[in-house]
Design a protein around this motif. Structure first.
Motif, PDB file in Angstrom:
ATOM      1  N   GLN A   1       0.826  -1.207   0.000  1.00  0.00           N
ATOM      2  CA  GLN A   1       0.000   0.000   0.000  1.00  0.00           C
ATOM      3  C   GLN A   1       0.857   1.252   0.000  1.00  0.00           C
ATOM      4  O   GLN A   1       0.552   2.225  -0.703  1.00  0.00           O
ATOM      5  CB  GLN A   1      -0.923  -0.006   1.217  1.00  0.00           C
ATOM      6  CG  GLN A   1      -1.835   1.213   1.307  1.00  0.00           C
ATOM      7  CD  GLN A   1      -2.744   1.147   2.512  1.00  0.00           C
ATOM      8  OE1 GLN A   1      -2.975   0.085   3.076  1.00  0.00           O
ATOM      9  NE2 GLN A   1      -3.247   2.296   2.930  1.00  0.00           N
ATOM     10  N   TYR A   2       1.929   1.232   0.782  1.00  0.00           N
ATOM     11  CA  TYR A   2       2.824   2.392   0.831  1.00  0.00           C
ATOM     12  C   TYR A   2       3.413   2.666  -0.544  1.00  0.00           C
ATOM     13  O   TYR A   2       3.500   3.826  -0.977  1.00  0.00           O
ATOM     14  CB  TYR A   2       3.942   2.144   1.850  1.00  0.00           C
ATOM     15  CG  TYR A   2       4.992   3.240   1.857  1.00  0.00           C
ATOM     16  CD1 TYR A   2       4.798   4.398   2.599  1.00  0.00           C
ATOM     17  CD2 TYR A   2       6.161   3.114   1.117  1.00  0.00           C
ATOM     18  CE1 TYR A   2       5.753   5.408   2.603  1.00  0.00           C
ATOM     19  CE2 TYR A   2       7.119   4.130   1.113  1.00  0.00           C
ATOM     20  CZ  TYR A   2       6.908   5.265   1.854  1.00  0.00           C
ATOM     21  OH  TYR A   2       7.844   6.264   1.846  1.00  0.00           O
ATOM     22  N   PHE A   3       3.826   1.621  -1.231  1.00  0.00           N
ATOM     23  CA  PHE A   3       4.405   1.772  -2.557  1.00  0.00           C
ATOM     24  C   PHE A   3       3.413   2.437  -3.506  1.00  0.00           C
ATOM     25  O   PHE A   3       3.757   3.368  -4.246  1.00  0.00           O
ATOM     26  CB  PHE A   3       4.805   0.396  -3.098  1.00  0.00           C
ATOM     27  CG  PHE A   3       5.566   0.432  -4.395  1.00  0.00           C
ATOM     28  CD1 PHE A   3       6.953   0.371  -4.398  1.00  0.00           C
ATOM     29  CD2 PHE A   3       4.907   0.518  -5.621  1.00  0.00           C
ATOM     30  CE1 PHE A   3       7.657   0.404  -5.591  1.00  0.00           C
ATOM     31  CE2 PHE A   3       5.603   0.555  -6.812  1.00  0.00           C
ATOM     32  CZ  PHE A   3       6.982   0.495  -6.793  1.00  0.00           C
ATOM     33  N   THR A   4       2.164   1.986  -3.474  1.00  0.00           N
ATOM     34  CA  THR A   4       1.142   2.554  -4.345  1.00  0.00           C
ATOM     35  C   THR A   4       0.904   4.027  -4.037  1.00  0.00           C
ATOM     36  O   THR A   4       0.842   4.869  -4.941  1.00  0.00           O
ATOM     37  CB  THR A   4      -0.171   1.771  -4.193  1.00  0.00           C
ATOM     38  OG1 THR A   4       0.051   0.406  -4.560  1.00  0.00           O
ATOM     39  CG2 THR A   4      -1.262   2.354  -5.077  1.00  0.00           C
TER      40      THR A   4
ATOM     41  N   PRO B   1       3.489  -4.421  -7.861  1.00  0.00           N
ATOM     42  CA  PRO B   1       3.125  -5.656  -8.559  1.00  0.00           C
ATOM     43  C   PRO B   1       3.257  -6.863  -7.636  1.00  0.00           C
ATOM     44  O   PRO B   1       4.332  -7.144  -7.113  1.00  0.00           O
ATOM     45  CB  PRO B   1       4.143  -5.724  -9.704  1.00  0.00           C
ATOM     46  CG  PRO B   1       5.309  -4.938  -9.219  1.00  0.00           C
ATOM     47  CD  PRO B   1       4.758  -3.855  -8.333  1.00  0.00           C
ATOM     48  N   VAL B   2       2.145  -7.537  -7.402  1.00  0.00           N
ATOM     49  CA  VAL B   2       2.152  -8.680  -6.493  1.00  0.00           C
ATOM     50  C   VAL B   2       1.644  -9.917  -7.225  1.00  0.00           C
ATOM     51  O   VAL B   2       1.157  -9.844  -8.347  1.00  0.00           O
ATOM     52  CB  VAL B   2       1.260  -8.415  -5.259  1.00  0.00           C
ATOM     53  CG1 VAL B   2       1.802  -7.260  -4.456  1.00  0.00           C
ATOM     54  CG2 VAL B   2      -0.170  -8.135  -5.675  1.00  0.00           C
ATOM     55  N   ALA B   3       1.776 -11.046  -6.566  1.00  0.00           N
ATOM     56  CA  ALA B   3       1.334 -12.304  -7.157  1.00  0.00           C
ATOM     57  C   ALA B   3      -0.116 -12.196  -7.600  1.00  0.00           C
ATOM     58  O   ALA B   3      -0.988 -11.817  -6.838  1.00  0.00           O
ATOM     59  CB  ALA B   3       1.488 -13.430  -6.141  1.00  0.00           C
ATOM     60  N   GLY B   4      -0.366 -12.507  -8.835  1.00  0.00           N
ATOM     61  CA  GLY B   4      -1.708 -12.423  -9.376  1.00  0.00           C
ATOM     62  C   GLY B   4      -1.871 -11.294 -10.369  1.00  0.00           C
ATOM     63  O   GLY B   4      -2.811 -11.298 -11.164  1.00  0.00           O
ATOM     64  N   ASP B   5      -0.983 -10.290 -10.346  1.00  0.00           N
ATOM     65  CA  ASP B   5      -1.055  -9.222 -11.321  1.00  0.00           C
ATOM     66  C   ASP B   5      -0.738  -9.769 -12.714  1.00  0.00           C
ATOM     67  O   ASP B   5      -0.065 -10.774 -12.871  1.00  0.00           O
ATOM     68  CB  ASP B   5      -0.065  -8.107 -10.983  1.00  0.00           C
ATOM     69  CG  ASP B   5      -0.548  -7.273  -9.802  1.00  0.00           C
ATOM     70  OD1 ASP B   5      -1.664  -7.538  -9.330  1.00  0.00           O
ATOM     71  OD2 ASP B   5       0.187  -6.380  -9.361  1.00  0.00           O
TER      72      ASP B   5
END
Length: 319
Positions: free
Chosen positions: A283-286, A294-298
């Motif tokens: 969330q901080y990155f966004t 980018p996380v698993a599932g993107d």
């Protein structure tokens, strides 16, 4: 009873950082934890500037309510790894949780240099310490899980995405660990009670990082003067609690073969860091950089990280 009372865990690479935090939080839930590494009292393997030892980690595990057992092991030496696992079997008769956190590559990483200017000998040593050690440890420890046909294997990595990590050898190690978790899950597919996952912390507020920023845990926020992103950092106990929650989860098999993050698991299981915060690096990155982490599932992430092994590999040959 504590949820992990009676469980036996091996944290390979428990001297400091994430490994120490994981060992202590497994102990907090009642586990007996074998804490391994190369730094022992009177003989630090990481030089005089790093005072942490595996004996100290084991004592901290015990202070948390578990039972810590320190064993000096170089996880790149087959004979030492084999003897370690024989000892666990001899003393406990079982192994329930294997955490592969061996690293030892910080002093080897030449960040900022292109691959054609890197020192090959440093790179090869990093691969040995960061990948081969994990494979070798699993080679001798996983048969203990197979004897009871149940257990959890956790591979500790850095990041759950394909973003470049600043050094070709470092990048290869951390991506290989994610792939290793997947391949072990695949090869263990006929043992559904054995789960393998990769887990990443966020911005880790380790002993070395605190020292790098010239702060302590008491005044760690002053580190933001050096790097403002440090405000979103987490202690090693945060990823430790993530692993401990996985170990205590009776439905952990649903995560088999996946790469998970401390902040994602904190949202799911509802735990907080030892300072009462619940840092969320994604969330901080966004919010800070104006685009999703980018996380698993993107879409840009490999499909093999996007679900349980039986779903991902539905079209693969069963033999």
């Amino acid at each position: 009873m504590k949820p992990l009372e009676g469980r036996i865990a091996l944290v390979a690479g428990a001297t400091r950082g994430a490994g120490r935090g994981i060992a202590m939080m497994l102990g907090e839930k009642g586990a007996t934890v074998y804490c391994t590494g190369r730094s022992v009292r009177g003989k630090p393997a990481s030089g005089p500037k790093r005072p942490e030892t595996i004996e100290e980690t084991a004592e901290l595990v015990t202070s948390k309510g578990g039972r810590g057992i320190a064993v000096r092991v170089d996880h790149t030496v087959e004979a030492e790894v084999s003897e370690l696992c024989e000892r666990v079997k001899r003393e406990q008769g079982r192994l329930d949780v294997l955490v592969n956190d061996v690293w030892g590559g910080d002093e080897l990483a030449e960040f900022g240099l292109p691959f054609w200017k890197l020192a090959p000998e440093k790179g090869r040593l990093m691969l040995d310490r960061g990948i081969y050690s994990h494979i070798l440890t699993s080679r001798y420890a996983v048969p203990l899980l197979l004897e009871r046909n149940q257990g959890l294997i956790v591979e500790i990595t850095d990041g759950d995405n394909f973003g470049y990590r600043g050094n070709v050898f470092y990048d290869l190690v951390k991506m290989s660990i994610i792939r290793l978790a997947f391949t072990m899950a695949w090869e263990l597919r006929r043992h559904p009670a054995i789960t393998t996952v990769a887990v990443t912390p966020g911005f880790l507020r380790s002993e070395a990082m605190l020292e790098h920023f010239g702060v302590t845990e008491a005044n760690w926020r002053d580190g933001t003067k050096v790097d403002p992103n440090f405000i979103a950092s987490e202690t090693p106990f945060f990823v430790g609690r993530a692993v401990a929650e996985l170990a205590a989860d009776p439905n952990v098999a649903r995560k088999n073969g996946r790469v998970l993050s401390s902040w994602q698991l904190a949202r799911e299981y509802g735990f907080k860091d030892v300072d009462g915060r619940q840092p969320d690096w994604g969330q901080y990155f966004t919010e800070t950089f104006g685009r999703p982490y980018p996380v698993a599932g993107d879409a840009e992430y490999a499909t093999w990280s996007n679900g349980p092994i039986e779903t991902v590999c539905a079209d693969w040959p069963k033999e």
